[in-house]
Design a protein around this motif. Structure first.
Motif, PDB file in Angstrom:
ATOM      1  N   GLU A 141      19.397 -37.376-125.938  1.00  0.00           N
ATOM      2  CA  GLU A 141      19.072 -36.987-127.283  1.00  0.00           C
ATOM      3  C   GLU A 141      20.169 -37.402-128.178  1.00  0.00           C
ATOM      4  O   GLU A 141      19.810 -38.077-129.162  1.00  0.00           O
ATOM      5  CB  GLU A 141      18.835 -35.553-127.218  1.00  0.00           C
ATOM      6  CG  GLU A 141      17.837 -34.872-126.280  1.00  0.00           C
ATOM      7  CD  GLU A 141      16.191 -35.360-126.599  1.00  0.00           C
ATOM      8  OE1 GLU A 141      16.311 -36.149-127.691  1.00  0.00           O
ATOM      9  OE2 GLU A 141      15.342 -34.947-125.947  1.00  0.00           O
ATOM     10  N   ASN A 170      16.167 -30.278-122.450  1.00  0.00           N
ATOM     11  CA  ASN A 170      16.004 -30.926-123.827  1.00  0.00           C
ATOM     12  C   ASN A 170      15.261 -29.933-125.031  1.00  0.00           C
ATOM     13  O   ASN A 170      15.096 -30.391-126.070  1.00  0.00           O
ATOM     14  CB  ASN A 170      15.614 -32.421-123.861  1.00  0.00           C
ATOM     15  CG  ASN A 170      14.437 -32.439-123.398  1.00  0.00           C
ATOM     16  OD1 ASN A 170      13.811 -31.687-122.624  1.00  0.00           O
ATOM     17  ND2 ASN A 170      13.624 -33.442-123.864  1.00  0.00           N
ATOM     18  N   ARG A 183      20.159 -28.441-127.913  1.00  0.00           N
ATOM     19  CA  ARG A 183      20.002 -29.105-129.158  1.00  0.00           C
ATOM     20  C   ARG A 183      20.858 -28.988-130.322  1.00  0.00           C
ATOM     21  O   ARG A 183      21.190 -29.863-131.153  1.00  0.00           O
ATOM     22  CB  ARG A 183      18.252 -28.897-129.552  1.00  0.00           C
ATOM     23  CG  ARG A 183      17.384 -29.170-128.518  1.00  0.00           C
ATOM     24  CD  ARG A 183      15.757 -28.633-128.784  1.00  0.00           C
ATOM     25  NE  ARG A 183      15.279 -29.641-130.012  1.00  0.00           N
ATOM     26  CZ  ARG A 183      14.770 -30.780-129.666  1.00  0.00           C
ATOM     27  NH1 ARG A 183      14.462 -31.226-128.515  1.00  0.00           N
ATOM     28  NH2 ARG A 183      14.158 -31.333-130.764  1.00  0.00           N
TER      29      ARG A 183
END
Length: 321
Positions: A231, A276, A282
Motif C-alpha cells: 500500500e 490492508n 492504513r
C-alpha cells in the motif's frame, strides 16, 4: 567466453534463503555465460556458508543489515558493468534458455529497456509481466503461450512493466532513469522502475523466457508487513510517476476508505478480513507517505526532467488495459 566478457550480470538477493537458494544457483549454472552476484541481506540461517561452498562460486555482497529486495538490488547496481542487469528472486529456478532468450530479446531492439519472463509454480502460471490498473495498482498479467509466440520470431510483445522476480534490464536505461528505489524495501520496485522507463521513452517486452518461482517462499504474502509495503509503495509510486490528478485521487481514496472503515464496522457492514483493511495499518501507511512526501516530490521533479513521454499519455496508454 570468460566472466569478464559476459554481457549480463545476474543479481540474486537473498535473506535466510538456505533452504531454497541452492536450486536457484543450480539453474543459473546452466545458463549462457554471465556474471553472478548474490546479495546476502544479513542472513543468519547458514546462507553464507551455503554460498561459500556452492560449485557456482558466486560473488557475494553481504550487507550488514536486511535492506529488502529493492535495497539489495540498489546496493549491487554500482557493481554492474555489463550491458544487461538481471533481477532474480532467490526462490526462482530459470529454464536453461532463460538468459539467452532475454538477452536476444533486448539485442533485437535497443529502444527496449527491459524484458520480462514467463513465470509459474506448481499450481500454474504466475506472471508474464505487470499491467497497470485504473486505480494505479501494478498487477501480474498472465497470457497464453500463443500470445508471445511472435517474440520467438523477433517481433516482441509489449507489456506495461516487468515482474521483478525474473527480468533483464538494459543497464544504461536503468542508469538514465535514476536506478532502483532502494527505500521501498520490497514490492513495487518493479512497477515504479517500469513506469520511469516508460516515461523516459523505453519499451518493455514480455518473452518466452521461462522461470519456475516458489511464489512467496522468501516473503509472506497476505501478512501485515506485505500489505504495508504494498500500500505504501503503490502510493509513493503514484506520487512519483502518475499524473498529479491521479496521484491525488488515489491518495484521497485511500484516506476516505480508511476513515469509513470504523463506520462500516459500527453499521455491521461487510469489511474484508485482510490486513490492508485494518485501520491502524492504513493510518501507518498514510503517516509514512506523509513523512516521505518532501523527498518523494523532489524525486518526482527529477523524473519529470528525464521524461520523454508525457505522464498523461503513459497513463492513457496503459491504465486499465
Amino acid at each position: 567466453m570468460t566472466v569478464e566478457q559476459a554481457r549480463s550480470t545476474i543479481v540474486v538477493v537473498t535473506w535466510r534463503g538456505a533452504e531454497h537458494i541452492g536450486a536457484c544457483l543450480d539453474a543459473l549454472a546452466r545458463q549462457r555465460n554471465h556474471r553472478l552476484v548474490v546479495v546476502d541481506n544479513a542472513s543468519d540461517d547458514g546462507t553464507s556458508e551455503l554460498l561459500a561452498r556452492h560449485p557456482s562460486a558466486p560473488e557475494v555482497l553481504r550487507l550488514p543489515r536486511n535492506l529488502g529486495y529493492a535495497g539489495g538490488l540498489a546496493a549491487a547496481f554500482p557493481l554492474v558493468r555489463t550491458p544487461y542487469f538481471g533481477w532474480l528472486n532467490d526462490d526462482a529456478a530459470p529454464a536453461p534458455d532463460w538468459l539467452a532468450t532475454l538477452e536476444d530479446s533486448l539485442d533485437r531492439d535497443p529502444s527496449v529497456g527491459a524484458a520480462t519472463s514467463r513465470m509459474w509454480n506448481r499450481r500454474g502460471p504466475l506472471s508474464q509481466g505487470v499491467r497497470l490498473t485504473c486505480t494505479g495498482h501494478g498487477a501480474d498479467t498472465v497470457a497464453e503461450d500463443s500470445t508471445v509466440a511472435a517474440d520467438n520470431a523477433g517481433t516482441g510483445d509489449e507489456v506495461f512493466g516487468f515482474c521483478g522476480g525474473a527480468a533483464l534490464l538494459r543497464t544504461s536505461a536503468l542508469s538514465a532513469v535514476d536506478g532502483i528505489p532502494a527505500d521501498y524495501f520490497c514490492y513495487y520496485e518493479d512497477t515504479d522502475t517500469s513506469w520511469r522507463l516508460r516515461l523516459a521513452g523505453y519499451g518493455i517486452t514480455r518473452t518466452t523466457a521461462g522461470c519456475e518461482h516458489s511464489h512467496g517462499c522468501s516473503s509472506a504474502p497476505g501478512s501485515a508487513r506485505f500489505h504495508r509495503w504494498n500500500e505504501r509503495n503503490r502510493l509513493l509510486t503514484l506520487l512519483r510517476c502518475a499524473p498529479v490528478e491521479i496521484a491525488l485521487r488515489e491518495l484521497l481514496r485511500f484516506g476516505a476508505i480508511t476513515l469509513a472503515l470504523p463506520w462500516r464496522g459500527l453499521r455491521q457492514r461487510s469489511v474484508p478480513d485482510a490486513a490492508n483493511f485494518r485501520v491502524p495499518l492504513r493510518l501507518g501507511v498514510l503517516a509514512e507517505v506523509a513523512a516521505r512526501a518532501p523527498t518523494t516530490l523532489r524525486q518526482r521533479r527529477r523524473i519529470t526532467e528525464a521524461c520523454a513521454v508525457d505522464r498523461r499519455r503513459v497513463w492513457r496508454s496503459w491504465a486499465g488495459k
